[in-house]
Write a protein that holds these residues in place. Sequence first.
Motif, PDB file in Angstrom:
ATOM      1  N   GLU A   1       0.866  -1.083   0.102  1.00 39.41           N
ATOM      2  CA  GLU A   1      -0.039  -0.022   0.061  1.00 39.41           C
ATOM      3  C   GLU A   1       0.882   1.190   0.029  1.00 39.41           C
ATOM      4  O   GLU A   1       0.614   2.305  -0.724  1.00 39.41           O
ATOM      5  CB  GLU A   1      -0.730   0.101   1.297  1.00 39.41           C
ATOM      6  N   ILE A   2       2.050   1.195   0.646  1.00 41.11           N
ATOM      7  CA  ILE A   2       2.939   2.430   0.924  1.00 41.11           C
ATOM      8  C   ILE A   2       3.469   2.616  -0.614  1.00 41.11           C
ATOM      9  O   ILE A   2       3.382   3.744  -1.142  1.00 41.11           O
ATOM     10  CB  ILE A   2       4.127   1.988   1.722  1.00 41.11           C
ATOM     11  N   TYR A   3       3.958   1.411  -1.125  1.00 41.30           N
ATOM     12  CA  TYR A   3       4.510   1.736  -2.627  1.00 41.30           C
ATOM     13  C   TYR A   3       3.519   1.961  -3.735  1.00 41.30           C
ATOM     14  O   TYR A   3       3.769   3.145  -4.574  1.00 41.30           O
ATOM     15  CB  TYR A   3       4.902   0.277  -3.000  1.00 41.30           C
ATOM     16  N   LEU A   4       2.394   1.460  -3.326  1.00 43.35           N
ATOM     17  CA  LEU A   4       1.394   2.094  -4.446  1.00 43.35           C
ATOM     18  C   LEU A   4       0.823   3.513  -4.374  1.00 43.35           C
ATOM     19  O   LEU A   4       0.784   4.143  -5.337  1.00 43.35           O
ATOM     20  CB  LEU A   4       0.186   1.203  -4.595  1.00 43.35           C
ATOM     21  N   THR A   5       0.865   4.017  -2.987  1.00 41.11           N
ATOM     22  CA  THR A   5       0.652   5.266  -2.844  1.00 41.11           C
ATOM     23  C   THR A   5       1.695   6.099  -3.256  1.00 41.11           C
ATOM     24  O   THR A   5       1.516   7.346  -3.971  1.00 41.11           O
ATOM     25  CB  THR A   5       0.580   5.331  -1.329  1.00 41.11           C
ATOM     26  N   ALA A   6       2.904   5.855  -3.020  1.00 41.27           N
ATOM     27  CA  ALA A   6       4.202   6.825  -3.443  1.00 41.27           C
ATOM     28  C   ALA A   6       4.282   6.707  -5.125  1.00 41.27           C
ATOM     29  O   ALA A   6       4.398   7.764  -5.539  1.00 41.27           O
ATOM     30  CB  ALA A   6       5.428   6.069  -2.982  1.00 41.27           C
ATOM     31  N   GLN A   7       3.809   5.673  -5.735  1.00 38.67           N
ATOM     32  CA  GLN A   7       3.793   5.733  -7.042  1.00 38.67           C
ATOM     33  C   GLN A   7       2.759   6.515  -7.616  1.00 38.67           C
ATOM     34  O   GLN A   7       3.022   7.182  -8.673  1.00 38.67           O
ATOM     35  CB  GLN A   7       3.400   4.179  -7.631  1.00 38.67           C
ATOM     36  N   ALA A   8       1.551   6.406  -7.182  1.00 37.29           N
ATOM     37  CA  ALA A   8       0.434   7.292  -7.740  1.00 37.29           C
ATOM     38  C   ALA A   8       0.870   8.884  -7.462  1.00 37.29           C
ATOM     39  O   ALA A   8       0.749   9.603  -8.373  1.00 37.29           O
ATOM     40  CB  ALA A   8      -0.827   6.846  -7.010  1.00 37.29           C
ATOM     41  N   LEU A   9       1.567   9.149  -6.313  1.00 41.85           N
ATOM     42  CA  LEU A   9       1.681  10.513  -5.862  1.00 41.85           C
ATOM     43  C   LEU A   9       3.056  11.071  -7.165  1.00 41.85           C
ATOM     44  O   LEU A   9       3.090  11.866  -7.313  1.00 41.85           O
ATOM     45  CB  LEU A   9       2.121  10.688  -4.643  1.00 41.85           C
TER      46      LEU A   9
END
Length: 285
Positions: A189-197
Motif C-alpha cells: 500500500e505504501i509503494y502504490l501510494t508513493a507510485q500514484a503520487l
Amino acid sequence: MGLGDLLRRIDRRLLPPVGRGIRWMQAGTGRRRVITSTALIGCALLVVAAVWSTDQPTEHVDDSGPVVRVGVNDGESIPEYAEDSRVELAQLAEHSTSPTWALVSLSAYLGPDAVGEITKGHAVARVYARVPLPNAPTEIISLDIASMPGDLLAEMDRAAASKDADAAAYAGLAGKLTGDSEQEKRQREIYLTAQALAEDEAEAYRAHCECAYAVVVRSTPQNLLELSGLDLVRAVDAAPEMQSFDRAVFLPALPEQPGMAGPPGSGLSEDDPPVGAAPASKAPR
C-alpha cells in the motif's frame, strides 16, 4: 543488503508519516539566524515519507565549515519571520549598496512566467518548488537556475523525468510483494501510494505547473526592498553574511502555512487545500 532488509528499512522510515499520503489517496518566536557546522539538520521530504533534511532533498551542502541557515525553522512564526526580515532588509538598504544573496518566499505557488515577472531585474540562482496537491505531502525540490525562463522550464522537465523513474521504481517494488501477510500488504500500500503520487508530480512538472514558491536571488538591498513590496512576495530574507552560495541552507516558508512553519501537509485540516490551485494537469485521486 537483501530485498527483505531493504523493505524492512523502508517500512520503518515510511510508516510513521505515510498516513497523510494514504488519506490523500482515499480522499481523492522571532527570527534566529544560525551559523552552524552541521550542514544537514532538521527536515528533508522524501515523497510520501516526509523524511527531512535542513535544505531540500535534492541539495547537498559540504559540512567541512560553517554553514549559514537562511529562512524560517519548523515551529517558528512565519509572520514574525517576515516582519523581522523586512526590518533587517530596510536597515541593510540604509547602510549598504553591495549586492547580497536573499531568499524570497512567495505567498502562492506560481508558474514559470509569473516567477520570471517577479524576479525581473534580479539574478536568480535557485527556485524551490513542490506540486501543491491538497493534503498530499509532495516532495520539495530545488532547481538551480542560470537564466530565466529557459533554465526553469528545463529543470521542471528534468524533475518530471525523475518522478517518472520514481513511479516506475515504486511500481516494481509493489509488484514484488505478492504475499498476503499484513506486513506485505502494508508495504505494498505504501509503494502504490508513493507510485500514484510520483505520477501526479511527474505530470504536473511536465506541464510546467504553478509549483514554485520561493527563489534565491542576488541583488542590491535597495532593489530587494522594492521586491519585498510586491503583492505575491511574502518575505525577502537578505543574507549579507553569506560568503558562498554553496555554504548556505535555505528554508523558505510554504504558502499554505499562515502561522507556524512546518513540513508540507502540516497545519492543514482535511478540507483545507494549500494556497494556490492544484495543477490543472492532474486532479488529486
